[in-house]
Write an enzyme that holds these catalytic residues in place. Structure first.
Site, PDB file in Angstrom:
ATOM      1  CE1 TYR A 152      -3.837  -2.236   1.019  1.00  0.00           C
ATOM      2  CE2 TYR A 152      -2.375  -3.590   2.173  1.00  0.00           C
ATOM      3  CZ  TYR A 152      -3.588  -3.294   1.572  1.00  0.00           C
ATOM      4  OH  TYR A 152      -4.198  -4.322   1.595  1.00  0.00           O
ATOM      5  N   GLY A 177      -9.783  -9.970   7.417  1.00  0.00           N
ATOM      6  CA  GLY A 177      -9.971  -9.571   5.893  1.00  0.00           C
ATOM      7  C   GLY A 177      -8.802  -9.969   5.070  1.00  0.00           C
ATOM      8  CE1 TYR A 190     -13.881  -4.986   4.105  1.00  0.00           C
ATOM      9  CE2 TYR A 190     -13.242  -5.909   2.283  1.00  0.00           C
ATOM     10  CZ  TYR A 190     -12.795  -5.387   3.562  1.00  0.00           C
ATOM     11  OH  TYR A 190     -11.686  -5.690   4.113  1.00  0.00           O
TER      12      TYR A 190
END
Length: 292
Positions: A23, A142, A198
């Site tokens: 990221y 996740g 989500y």
């Protein structure tokens, strides 16, 4: 094996020892917020599963070891849990810190701790800002743990990190950790399409690539395409994340070993009993540390 030897992760930089920050360019972090959607719109099954078990077990202090933009930590702060949230990516943490600042008038957020830390040195890192601390629960959800690749070919670093998670727990504490259904990806070359975390309002396409070396799956690359054509920014977001393809049976054994075969180990499929879902998107492991 490094992801960059076979796939470009579309990021640069190493935020701390040993863990590649996929990221680091900020692009995936921004797109991930879009993928997650409204922070108040987590799937109800997920909220009920996690919060229900934490409360039934009497958990108060929770360590989120992959807080990312802070979405799960915020959900738990709102529910009254005392959160310590860490991540190895400073780009992701910027979103969490911004979210905390925006909530500064809400007293629930006064004690929310957000720090940069690394799984490979986790107990030492936590001691540096919160000495003599153990937690009622540790979460790594996740599909976050799969970001840690197998650099040496024997999963030694992954095993060490799982032991570090166990070390951060109080006796009797809970670890919640998950991984995607990589068994299905390896067999079919596709990612089960439904999301259990989500409620993204945009059309999402995930292209799956599986790298096999000498007959052994070594890495999975997921190319996310989020179509925001109807959004204000009129932007299509494309980013790639690379993962280690944990098989269910192997990951189960690693977890049992990390807790010295003394923990109660439950496995769920998409937050349901494992025998109720034929092809789950995710497997969720709940470890209860021995109380002795």
């Amino acid at each position: 094996m490094s992801a960059d030897k076979v796939f470009h992760s579309r990021s640069e930089g190493i935020p701390s020892e040993g863990v590649k920050d996929q990221y680091a360019d900020g692009k995936a972090a921004r797109a991930w917020n879009k993928f997650i959607g409204d922070s108040h719109q987590r799937t109800q099954n997920y909220k009920d599963f996690l919060i229900g078990r934490l409360r039934r077990h009497g958990c108060e202090r929770v360590l989120d070891t992959a807080c990312g933009t802070g979405i799960d930590s915020m959900m738990l702060v709102e529910e009254g849990f005392k959160m310590v949230s860490i991540d190895a990516s400073d780009k992701m943490l910027k979103h969490a810190l911004k979210a905390r600042w925006e909530k500064r008038k809400n007293h629930k957020y006064d004690e929310w701790i957000i720090e940069e830390a690394n799984w490979e040195t986790l107990p030492r890192d936590i001691q540096s800002f919160l000495p003599d601390s153990q937690f009622d629960a540790v979460i790594c959800l996740g599909n976050s743990f799969a970001h840690l690749l197998d650099e040496y070919g024997d999963q030694r670093m992954q095993k060490m990190c799982l032991r570090n998670f166990a070390e951060c727990l109080k006796p009797g504490g809970l670890l919640f950790i998950d991984h995607r259904n990589y068994d299905a990806m390896i067999e079919h070359g596709a990612t089960p399409g439904h999301s259990i975390y989500y409620n993204c309002k945009y059309p999402v396409d995930i292209k799956t690539s599986v790298l096999v070396v000498r007959g052994k799956p070594e890495l999975v690359a997921l190319d996310y395409c989020i179509d925001g054509a109807n959004d204000d920014d009129n932007e299509r977001s494309d980013f790639r994340l690379c993962y280690y393809p944990h098989k269910l049976d192997t990951f189960t054994r690693m977890l049992d070993e990390a807790f010295d075969y003394r923990a109660k180990h439950q496995i769920f499929a998409d937050f349901k009993p494992i025998d109720q879902v034929s092809v789950p998107g995710f497997y969720i492991h709940v470890m209860e540390k021995d109380s002795m």
